[in-house]
Scaffold this motif. Structure first.
Motif, PDB file in Angstrom:
ATOM      1  N   LEU A   7      -8.090  -5.498  29.730  1.00 11.78           N
ATOM      2  CA  LEU A   7      -8.911  -5.768  28.552  1.00 11.78           C
ATOM      3  C   LEU A   7      -8.126  -6.593  27.532  1.00 11.78           C
ATOM      4  CD1 LEU A   7     -10.432  -2.175  28.156  1.00 11.78           C
ATOM      5  CD2 LEU A   7     -11.385  -4.133  29.410  1.00 11.78           C
ATOM      6  N   GLY A   8      -8.006  -7.884  27.796  1.00 17.66           N
ATOM      7  CA  GLY A   8      -7.349  -8.742  26.822  1.00 17.66           C
ATOM      8  C   GLY A   8      -5.837  -8.605  26.849  1.00 17.66           C
ATOM      9  N   LYS A   9      -5.174  -8.999  25.757  1.00 20.68           N
ATOM     10  CA  LYS A   9      -3.724  -9.068  25.701  1.00 20.68           C
ATOM     11  C   LYS A   9      -3.120  -7.843  25.014  1.00 20.68           C
ATOM     12  CE  LYS A   9      -1.298 -12.622  25.395  1.00 20.68           C
ATOM     13  NZ  LYS A   9      -0.527 -13.816  24.976  1.00 20.68           N
ATOM     14  N   ALA A  10      -1.895  -7.531  25.408  1.00 19.30           N
ATOM     15  CA  ALA A  10      -1.164  -6.402  24.827  1.00 19.30           C
ATOM     16  C   ALA A  10      -0.727  -6.728  23.400  1.00 19.30           C
ATOM     17  CB  ALA A  10       0.049  -6.072  25.680  1.00 19.30           C
ATOM     18  N   ARG A  11      -1.022  -5.794  22.480  1.00 19.41           N
ATOM     19  CA  ARG A  11      -0.618  -5.942  21.090  1.00 19.41           C
ATOM     20  C   ARG A  11      -0.099  -4.606  20.575  1.00 19.41           C
ATOM     21  NH1 ARG A  11      -5.310  -9.215  21.402  1.00 19.41           N
ATOM     22  NH2 ARG A  11      -4.982 -11.338  20.579  1.00 19.41           N
ATOM     23  N   PRO A  12       0.673  -4.601  19.466  1.00 19.28           N
ATOM     24  CA  PRO A  12       1.158  -3.349  18.890  1.00 19.28           C
ATOM     25  C   PRO A  12       0.007  -2.524  18.307  1.00 19.28           C
ATOM     26  CG  PRO A  12       2.464  -5.214  18.122  1.00 19.28           C
ATOM     27  CD  PRO A  12       1.255  -5.783  18.790  1.00 19.28           C
ATOM     28  N   PHE A  13       0.249  -1.238  18.123  1.00 16.89           N
ATOM     29  CA  PHE A  13      -0.730  -0.379  17.464  1.00 16.89           C
ATOM     30  C   PHE A  13      -1.120  -0.968  16.118  1.00 16.89           C
ATOM     31  CE2 PHE A  13       1.002   3.281  20.039  1.00 16.89           C
ATOM     32  CZ  PHE A  13      -0.196   3.525  20.707  1.00 16.89           C
ATOM     33  N   ARG A  26      -8.093 -16.845  31.917  1.00 17.64           N
ATOM     34  CA  ARG A  26      -9.326 -17.628  31.900  1.00 17.64           C
ATOM     35  C   ARG A  26     -10.535 -16.688  31.888  1.00 17.64           C
ATOM     36  NH1 ARG A  26      -7.955 -22.920  33.793  1.00 17.64           N
ATOM     37  NH2 ARG A  26      -5.896 -23.312  32.892  1.00 17.64           N
ATOM     38  N   PHE A  27     -10.383 -15.514  32.481  1.00 15.81           N
ATOM     39  CA  PHE A  27     -11.382 -14.448  32.410  1.00 15.81           C
ATOM     40  C   PHE A  27     -10.727 -13.296  31.648  1.00 15.81           C
ATOM     41  CE2 PHE A  27     -12.592 -16.416  36.618  1.00 15.81           C
ATOM     42  CZ  PHE A  27     -13.679 -17.106  36.117  1.00 15.81           C
ATOM     43  N   PRO A  28     -10.998 -13.165  30.339  1.00 15.85           N
ATOM     44  CA  PRO A  28     -10.221 -12.239  29.501  1.00 15.85           C
ATOM     45  C   PRO A  28     -10.328 -10.766  29.899  1.00 15.85           C
ATOM     46  CG  PRO A  28     -11.381 -13.847  28.159  1.00 15.85           C
ATOM     47  CD  PRO A  28     -11.913 -14.003  29.553  1.00 15.85           C
ATOM     48  N   GLN A  29     -11.481 -10.336  30.402  1.00 19.95           N
ATOM     49  CA  GLN A  29     -11.661  -8.931  30.748  1.00 19.95           C
ATOM     50  C   GLN A  29     -12.128  -8.839  32.198  1.00 19.95           C
ATOM     51  OE1 GLN A  29     -13.608  -6.455  27.774  1.00 19.95           O
ATOM     52  NE2 GLN A  29     -13.286  -8.003  26.204  1.00 19.95           N
ATOM     53  N   PHE A  30     -11.356  -8.094  33.006  1.00 15.39           N
ATOM     54  CA  PHE A  30     -11.675  -8.036  34.429  1.00 15.39           C
ATOM     55  C   PHE A  30     -11.233  -6.702  35.009  1.00 15.39           C
ATOM     56  CE2 PHE A  30      -7.572 -10.095  33.865  1.00 15.39           C
ATOM     57  CZ  PHE A  30      -6.752  -9.566  34.856  1.00 15.39           C
ATOM     58  N   ALA A  31     -11.751  -6.423  36.204  1.00 12.54           N
ATOM     59  CA  ALA A  31     -11.437  -5.184  36.899  1.00 12.54           C
ATOM     60  C   ALA A  31     -10.683  -5.488  38.180  1.00 12.54           C
ATOM     61  CB  ALA A  31     -12.717  -4.409  37.227  1.00 12.54           C
ATOM     62  N   PHE A  48      -5.957 -16.434  36.470  1.00 16.36           N
ATOM     63  CA  PHE A  48      -7.133 -17.118  37.029  1.00 16.36           C
ATOM     64  C   PHE A  48      -7.067 -18.632  36.844  1.00 16.36           C
ATOM     65  CE2 PHE A  48      -8.674 -12.789  36.193  1.00 16.36           C
ATOM     66  CZ  PHE A  48      -9.208 -12.456  37.427  1.00 16.36           C
ATOM     67  N   THR A  49      -5.875 -19.176  36.648  1.00 14.87           N
ATOM     68  CA  THR A  49      -5.721 -20.624  36.682  1.00 14.87           C
ATOM     69  C   THR A  49      -5.875 -21.108  38.124  1.00 14.87           C
ATOM     70  OG1 THR A  49      -4.297 -20.724  34.735  1.00 14.87           O
ATOM     71  CG2 THR A  49      -4.105 -22.533  36.308  1.00 14.87           C
ATOM     72  N   GLN A  50      -6.644 -22.173  38.319  1.00 12.89           N
ATOM     73  CA  GLN A  50      -6.832 -22.740  39.646  1.00 12.89           C
ATOM     74  C   GLN A  50      -5.763 -23.792  39.881  1.00 12.89           C
ATOM     75  OE1 GLN A  50     -10.831 -23.949  40.420  1.00 12.89           O
ATOM     76  NE2 GLN A  50     -10.423 -24.668  42.484  1.00 12.89           N
ATOM     77  N   LEU A  51      -4.961 -23.606  40.935  1.00 18.59           N
ATOM     78  CA  LEU A  51      -3.840 -24.486  41.226  1.00 18.59           C
ATOM     79  C   LEU A  51      -4.226 -25.492  42.311  1.00 18.59           C
ATOM     80  CD1 LEU A  51      -1.095 -21.709  41.319  1.00 18.59           C
ATOM     81  CD2 LEU A  51      -1.638 -23.242  39.420  1.00 18.59           C
ATOM     82  N   PRO A  52      -3.576 -26.645  42.326  1.00 21.59           N
ATOM     83  CA  PRO A  52      -3.908 -27.665  43.335  1.00 21.59           C
ATOM     84  C   PRO A  52      -3.424 -27.274  44.724  1.00 21.59           C
ATOM     85  CG  PRO A  52      -2.069 -28.392  41.982  1.00 21.59           C
ATOM     86  CD  PRO A  52      -2.565 -27.130  41.363  1.00 21.59           C
ATOM     87  N   ALA A  53      -4.221 -27.592  45.741  1.00 18.61           N
ATOM     88  CA  ALA A  53      -3.835 -27.311  47.125  1.00 18.61           C
ATOM     89  C   ALA A  53      -2.537 -28.044  47.453  1.00 18.61           C
ATOM     90  CB  ALA A  53      -4.946 -27.743  48.071  1.00 18.61           C
ATOM     91  N   GLY A  54      -1.624 -27.343  48.157  1.00 27.09           N
ATOM     92  CA  GLY A  54      -0.341 -27.916  48.528  1.00 27.09           C
ATOM     93  C   GLY A  54       0.766 -27.648  47.537  1.00 27.09           C
ATOM     94  N   GLU A 102     -19.549  -5.666  30.524  1.00 24.29           N
ATOM     95  CA  GLU A 102     -19.481  -7.100  30.222  1.00 24.29           C
ATOM     96  C   GLU A 102     -18.170  -7.722  30.706  1.00 24.29           C
ATOM     97  OE1 GLU A 102     -22.023  -8.639  29.406  1.00 24.29           O
ATOM     98  OE2 GLU A 102     -23.289  -7.493  28.038  1.00 24.29           O
ATOM     99  N   LEU A 103     -17.675  -7.241  31.860  1.00 28.56           N
ATOM    100  CA  LEU A 103     -16.468  -7.822  32.431  1.00 28.56           C
ATOM    101  C   LEU A 103     -16.766  -9.229  32.935  1.00 28.56           C
ATOM    102  CD1 LEU A 103     -15.055  -4.792  34.465  1.00 28.56           C
ATOM    103  CD2 LEU A 103     -14.559  -5.451  32.105  1.00 28.56           C
ATOM    104  N   ASP A 104     -15.733 -10.061  32.900  1.00 27.40           N
ATOM    105  CA  ASP A 104     -15.888 -11.436  33.357  1.00 27.40           C
ATOM    106  C   ASP A 104     -15.696 -11.569  34.862  1.00 27.40           C
ATOM    107  OD1 ASP A 104     -16.087 -12.694  30.650  1.00 27.40           O
ATOM    108  OD2 ASP A 104     -14.085 -11.849  30.453  1.00 27.40           O
ATOM    109  N   ALA A 105     -14.850 -10.721  35.444  1.00 26.18           N
ATOM    110  CA  ALA A 105     -14.512 -10.879  36.854  1.00 26.18           C
ATOM    111  C   ALA A 105     -14.110  -9.544  37.461  1.00 26.18           C
ATOM    112  CB  ALA A 105     -13.386 -11.896  37.028  1.00 26.18           C
ATOM    113  N   VAL A 106     -14.176  -9.484  38.792  1.00 28.47           N
ATOM    114  CA  VAL A 106     -13.756  -8.324  39.571  1.00 28.47           C
ATOM    115  C   VAL A 106     -12.890  -8.828  40.716  1.00 28.47           C
ATOM    116  CG1 VAL A 106     -14.488  -6.395  41.024  1.00 28.47           C
ATOM    117  CG2 VAL A 106     -15.830  -7.007  39.004  1.00 28.47           C
ATOM    118  N   VAL A 107     -11.717  -8.210  40.891  1.00 25.93           N
ATOM    119  CA  VAL A 107     -10.785  -8.592  41.950  1.00 25.93           C
ATOM    120  C   VAL A 107     -10.615  -7.411  42.899  1.00 25.93           C
ATOM    121  CG1 VAL A 107      -8.413  -9.283  42.497  1.00 25.93           C
ATOM    122  CG2 VAL A 107      -9.544 -10.191  40.447  1.00 25.93           C
ATOM    123  N   GLN A 108     -10.786  -7.672  44.194  1.00 28.82           N
ATOM    124  CA  GLN A 108     -10.637  -6.634  45.209  1.00 28.82           C
ATOM    125  C   GLN A 108      -9.266  -6.747  45.885  1.00 28.82           C
ATOM    126  OE1 GLN A 108     -12.765  -3.960  46.573  1.00 28.82           O
ATOM    127  NE2 GLN A 108     -10.668  -3.591  47.290  1.00 28.82           N
TER     128      GLN A 108
END
Length: 334
Positions: free
Chosen positions: A218-224, A161-166, A283-289, A187-193
């Motif tokens: 940085l996005g999805k893994a692809r071949p060279f 959901r946040f394609p580029q993050f640290a 970064f999918t938000q899941l329902p409580a429980g 221009e990162l979308d998110a930072v996770v500690q």
């Protein structure tokens, strides 16, 4: 900018085999290969020390192509360099094979963990990268107490959901505001500690050498040859400004979102089951429980404090992380 598969393979093989040992660099730079695929570049009077790594996982190729383009600019004298720089192409055999790893996940083996791992390519390489980075920082110490930055560039297995993050490793020394300004300029979308030590390359450089270090996803893994490098133009521009010692680009996107790891889901046996669709995004938000995972008589459930899932992966080996649950962090600690 997009590399053809043939050009990518030729460049990467030249780098990994050290055929560039005799390549010419600008006279102002002292260049030396510390290991296969590990290049040290020193200007006359560095103002900081920067390590940029890619290819710790051999199937994550976009960052490797970015580093190859950066190196070409440095060789041509087109990229100014005010920092002591270590370029690390992490896992040469896995890069050649197009596989994430050959024997073990190398990004779990740093900080000496390679000594207790299955003997093989990754345990040997992790030990040698530790030695090379130690040699680099020992050399840098001769230049004085320089600020230290490390960016370990990766791509992710799944969508996000946040394609580029640290990912900031657990640390006990201060990360300054300038480091977060650098991440914002990327221009990162998110930072996770992270909140616990780990075996990643970024944690090792932070813990062992006091570097302000992070893992960049940085996005999805692809071949060279299949990487849309234009998608990472902001990261590339920020890195080049950092190396030149020039002003960072101004951020144009909305502010970064900040998260903290609230819980690690650790798989301990073959009975482990992850109750998520394989296509679920980071970064999918899941329902409580919601029961996110279970094994034997243990269950992990989502609460309303930390509902975001990161890196769900049921196929990891027992003892490894099968996912992270995140909570928002409105006031990130530097």
């Amino acid at each position: 900018m997009t590399f053809s598969a043939e050009k990518s393979e030729a460049i990467i093989e030249a780098l990994l085999s050290c055929r560039l040992r005799d390549a010419r660099f600008p006279a102002a730079l002292e260049a030396s290969w510390l290991e296969e695929g590990v290049l040290q570049l020193l200007p006359a009077h560095p103002t900081g020390a920067v390590v940029i790594s890619a290819g710790i996982h051999g199937n994550e190729t976009a960052p490797v192509e970015m580093l190859a383009a950066l190196l070409a600019s440095l060789m041509a004298g087109e990229q100014p360099l005010s920092q002591a720089l270590l370029l690390v192409f992490g896992n040469p055999p896995a890069l050649r094979a197009g596989k994430r790893y050959l024997h073990s996940d190398m990004n779990r083996l740093f900080g000496g963990r390679h000594r207790h791992a299955v003997p093989g390519n990754e345990s040997r390489r992790a030990a040698r990268l530790e030695q090379a980075t130690a040699a680099f920082f020992q050399r840098v110490e001769a230049e004085g107490d320089l600020p230290r930055v490390h960016l370990d560039m990766h791509t992710a297995i799944r969508g996000s959901r946040f394609p580029q993050f640290a990912l900031i490793p657990f640390h006990q020394h201060r990360y300054g505001a300038a480091f977060y300004t650098l991440l914002a300029a990327c221009e990162l979308d998110a930072v996770v500690q992270h909140t616990a030590p780990g075996g990643t390359f970024s944690h090792y450089l932070s813990d062992a050498f006091g570097a302000q270090s992070c893992t960049l996803e940085l996005g999805k893994a692809r071949p060279f040859g299949q990487n849309p490098l234009s998608c990472f133009a902001a990261v590339d521009s920020a890195i080049r400004a950092l190396l030149a010692g020039s002003a960072l680009p101004a951020r144009k996107q909305p502010p970064m979102r900040f998260f903290t790891v609230a819980q690690s889901i650790i798989k301990t046996s073959s009975s482990f089951r992850l109750n998520l669709d394989p296509s679920v995004e980071n970064f999918t938000q899941l329902p409580a429980g919601f029961e996110i995972a279970c094994e034997h008589d243990k269950s992990w459930r989502v609460d309303d404090v930390a509902p975001w899932i990161l890196f769900p992966n049921a196929s990891v080996a027992p003892g490894l992380r099968a996912g992270l649950l995140l909570k928002p962090d409105l006031s990130p600690q530097h």
